[in-house]
Scaffold this motif. Structure first.
Motif: not given
Length: 259
Positions: A208-220
């Motif tokens: 799910g965290r990877k899905q988030l980073s794909i959708k929202h970009k640069n979340l890390w």
């Protein structure tokens, strides 16, 4: 404030009665909308029995992701405030009262304190993500939204396997919503029952965290590496990180497939 409590469940026969007992005593007015994802263990029969005794309980059967089930429940809801919790949870007797207090302070979203109980309690701390000054990682088992805002931002993204609550909170903040927190609005959440369930949850957490980073970009960039590792120093914490990383990598390989 009339509150619609939306609960998604599947095969929660062991715990659904405890949840319903904790909800029917909340401060009125409210309704309880149970969305059952086609349980096969007697969950529906238990809810139907409660619905005979409490007119505010309504049962609907609708299969799909958690996000899809919640969206379906909101469409059936009458309240101006939508409060979410899950099967396997139990609400403090003042839960709704405390959520209402925070909404009275002109917040658009209110999160409460979630206390884990069970064999894996207190092992791992929630890793916060700060976005535009707000913690957007409050879990949907203890989260309430103004109905108008929920509809405005399109509800939960049903493609998410996990982390759909973080995605919702991110979009709420982008819509200039104010998120409030009340530590007295308490939900007790059952942890995984065994190590296999714990590993499975860890895997999907990473996915799910990877899905988030794909959708929202640069979340890390919004995460604290120190907080991530300091909260996973135990053996179980390391296991969670490891399987979460596997889920993250597999999501990457699959191209971040969203449901």
């Amino acid at each position: 404030m009339f509150v619609s409590i939306v609960v998604t469940v599947k095969n929660e026969a062991k715990s659904i009665a405890e949840l319903l007992d904790s909800l029917v005593v909340q401060e009125k007015p409210f309704e309880i909308i149970i969305i059952d994802a086609n349980s096969s263990d007697g969950t529906q029969e238990i809810v139907k029995d409660y619905a005979k005794r409490y007119e505010q309980i309504k049962l609907f059967v609708h299969e799909g992701s958690r996000g899809e089930g919640r969206n379906f429940g909101v469409n059936k809801a009458k309240g101006d405030i939508i409060a979410f919790t899950d099967g396997g949870c139990k609400a403090d007797k003042n839960w709704l009262k405390e959520l209402r207090k925070k909404f009275a302070e002109s917040f658009d979203v209110v999160a409460g304190k979630t206390i884990d109980v069970g064999p894996f309690q207190n092992i791992i701390k929630r890793v916060e993500m700060r976005y535009k000054g707000y913690d957007v990682t409050y879990p949907s088992c203890n989260l309430a939204y103004k109905r108008e805002l929920f509809k405005k931002i399109g509800g939960f993204d049903t493609r998410f396997i996990t982390a759909e609550d973080i995605d919702l909170n991110l979009r709420a903040v982008d819509a200039d919503a104010k998120i409030g927190y009340n530590e007295n609005a308490i939900i007790y959440r059952q942890t995984a029952e065994n190590i296999i369930s714990f590993i499975r949850q860890s895997f999907w957490y990473g996915y799910g965290r990877k899905q988030l980073s794909i959708k929202h970009k640069n979340l890390w960039k919004t995460y604290s590496a120190n907080q991530i590792f300091s909260g996973h120093m135990s053996l179980l914490g390391i296991i969670r990180l490891m399987f979460g990383l596997i889920g993250y990598v597999i999501c990457s390989i699959s191209g971040g497939k969203m449901r």
